[in-house]
Design a protein around this motif. Structure first.
Motif, PDB file in Angstrom:
ATOM      1  N   ALA A  13     -13.878  36.999 -40.696  1.00  0.00           N
ATOM      2  CA  ALA A  13     -12.424  37.180 -40.737  1.00  0.00           C
ATOM      3  C   ALA A  13     -11.703  35.841 -40.637  1.00  0.00           C
ATOM      4  CB  ALA A  13     -11.978  38.118 -39.616  1.00  0.00           C
ATOM      5  N   LEU A  14     -12.224  34.921 -39.835  1.00  0.00           N
ATOM      6  CA  LEU A  14     -11.609  33.599 -39.725  1.00  0.00           C
ATOM      7  C   LEU A  14     -11.722  32.827 -41.039  1.00  0.00           C
ATOM      8  CD1 LEU A  14     -12.716  32.764 -36.102  1.00  0.00           C
ATOM      9  CD2 LEU A  14     -10.356  32.815 -36.914  1.00  0.00           C
ATOM     10  N   HIS A  15     -12.852  32.945 -41.711  1.00  0.00           N
ATOM     11  CA  HIS A  15     -12.975  32.319 -43.038  1.00  0.00           C
ATOM     12  C   HIS A  15     -11.943  32.922 -43.999  1.00  0.00           C
ATOM     13  CE1 HIS A  15     -16.363  29.606 -42.678  1.00  0.00           C
ATOM     14  NE2 HIS A  15     -17.044  30.531 -42.012  1.00  0.00           N
ATOM     15  N   LEU A  21      -4.529  31.341 -45.755  1.00  0.00           N
ATOM     16  CA  LEU A  21      -3.561  30.290 -45.427  1.00  0.00           C
ATOM     17  C   LEU A  21      -3.492  29.255 -46.538  1.00  0.00           C
ATOM     18  CD1 LEU A  21      -4.340  29.851 -41.636  1.00  0.00           C
ATOM     19  CD2 LEU A  21      -2.143  30.557 -42.606  1.00  0.00           C
ATOM     20  N   LYS A  22      -4.649  28.857 -47.054  1.00  0.00           N
ATOM     21  CA  LYS A  22      -4.669  27.864 -48.132  1.00  0.00           C
ATOM     22  C   LYS A  22      -3.980  28.390 -49.389  1.00  0.00           C
ATOM     23  CE  LYS A  22      -8.857  25.351 -46.878  1.00  0.00           C
ATOM     24  NZ  LYS A  22     -10.238  25.029 -47.311  1.00  0.00           N
ATOM     25  N   ALA A  28      -3.316  38.994 -47.674  1.00  0.00           N
ATOM     26  CA  ALA A  28      -4.690  38.677 -47.279  1.00  0.00           C
ATOM     27  C   ALA A  28      -4.736  38.154 -45.853  1.00  0.00           C
ATOM     28  CB  ALA A  28      -5.300  37.669 -48.240  1.00  0.00           C
ATOM     29  N   LEU A  29      -3.730  37.371 -45.471  1.00  0.00           N
ATOM     30  CA  LEU A  29      -3.665  36.848 -44.109  1.00  0.00           C
ATOM     31  C   LEU A  29      -3.510  37.982 -43.099  1.00  0.00           C
ATOM     32  CD1 LEU A  29      -3.574  34.448 -42.170  1.00  0.00           C
ATOM     33  CD2 LEU A  29      -1.110  34.308 -42.602  1.00  0.00           C
ATOM     34  N   GLU A  30      -2.640  38.926 -43.411  1.00  0.00           N
ATOM     35  CA  GLU A  30      -2.444  40.071 -42.524  1.00  0.00           C
ATOM     36  C   GLU A  30      -3.726  40.893 -42.382  1.00  0.00           C
ATOM     37  OE1 GLU A  30       0.363  44.037 -42.170  1.00  0.00           O
ATOM     38  OE2 GLU A  30       1.033  42.369 -43.415  1.00  0.00           O
ATOM     39  N   ALA A  31      -4.414  41.123 -43.485  1.00  0.00           N
ATOM     40  CA  ALA A  31      -5.660  41.891 -43.449  1.00  0.00           C
ATOM     41  C   ALA A  31      -6.740  41.153 -42.656  1.00  0.00           C
ATOM     42  CB  ALA A  31      -6.150  42.176 -44.866  1.00  0.00           C
ATOM     43  N   ALA A  32      -6.860  39.848 -42.881  1.00  0.00           N
ATOM     44  CA  ALA A  32      -7.871  39.061 -42.176  1.00  0.00           C
ATOM     45  C   ALA A  32      -7.582  38.997 -40.683  1.00  0.00           C
ATOM     46  CB  ALA A  32      -7.942  37.658 -42.764  1.00  0.00           C
ATOM     47  N   CYS A  68      -7.724  27.267 -38.108  1.00  0.00           N
ATOM     48  CA  CYS A  68      -6.577  28.116 -38.468  1.00  0.00           C
ATOM     49  C   CYS A  68      -5.314  27.644 -37.761  1.00  0.00           C
ATOM     50  CB  CYS A  68      -6.847  29.578 -38.099  1.00  0.00           C
ATOM     51  SG  CYS A  68      -7.990  30.419 -39.191  1.00  0.00           S
ATOM     52  N   ARG A  69      -5.449  27.315 -36.483  1.00  0.00           N
ATOM     53  CA  ARG A  69      -4.296  26.857 -35.704  1.00  0.00           C
ATOM     54  C   ARG A  69      -3.702  25.593 -36.309  1.00  0.00           C
ATOM     55  NH1 ARG A  69      -3.312  23.157 -32.253  1.00  0.00           N
ATOM     56  NH2 ARG A  69      -5.475  22.505 -32.051  1.00  0.00           N
ATOM     57  N   VAL A  70      -4.564  24.660 -36.733  1.00  0.00           N
ATOM     58  CA  VAL A  70      -4.086  23.418 -37.336  1.00  0.00           C
ATOM     59  C   VAL A  70      -3.327  23.713 -38.630  1.00  0.00           C
ATOM     60  CG1 VAL A  70      -4.852  21.280 -38.461  1.00  0.00           C
ATOM     61  CG2 VAL A  70      -5.805  21.935 -36.253  1.00  0.00           C
ATOM     62  N   TYR A  71      -3.877  24.592 -39.478  1.00  0.00           N
ATOM     63  CA  TYR A  71      -3.184  24.969 -40.715  1.00  0.00           C
ATOM     64  C   TYR A  71      -1.802  25.548 -40.419  1.00  0.00           C
ATOM     65  CZ  TYR A  71      -6.898  24.299 -44.155  1.00  0.00           C
ATOM     66  OH  TYR A  71      -7.812  23.761 -44.997  1.00  0.00           O
TER      67      TYR A  71
END
Length: 103
Positions: A13-15, A21-22, A28-32, A68-71
């Protein structure tokens, strides 16, 4: 579900979050993110003892979460800078908070 299986799902899920995000893909972000939170709950519910493999998976999940936090922080900084420009305010350069300024 075993703790190992749940951690593998967190990592997957993090991948997916990083990819979303990219791509700026909100759906997709919400689903992940939803999948990640469900998997984290499954990790918490698992009552098996920790093993070196589980600890390594947990470290990998932590590393990916930090990515993810950095992005997200970079995206927020870009939005803030754009809003400042649109508002006519001078855009401030990045400056870490909490530290003393170097003169």
């Amino acid at each position: 579900m075993t703790r190992r299986d749940a951690l593998v799902r967190v990592i997957e899920a993090l991948h997916a979050e990083i990819a979303a995000l990219k791509a700026n893909d909100i759906d997709a972000l919400e689903a992940a993110t939803s999948a990640k939170l469900k998997s984290i709950d499954a990790v918490a519910a698992a009552r098996e003892p920790s093993t070196p493999e589980i600890e390594e998976l947990a470290r990998e999940a932590h590393r990916l979460n930090e990515t993810c936090r950095v992005y997200v922080n970079l995206m927020a900084a870009n939005v803030r800078r754009r809003l400042q420009v649109l508002a006519g305010a001078p855009a401030q350069s990045y400056r870490p908070l909490g530290g003393a300024a170097i003169a």
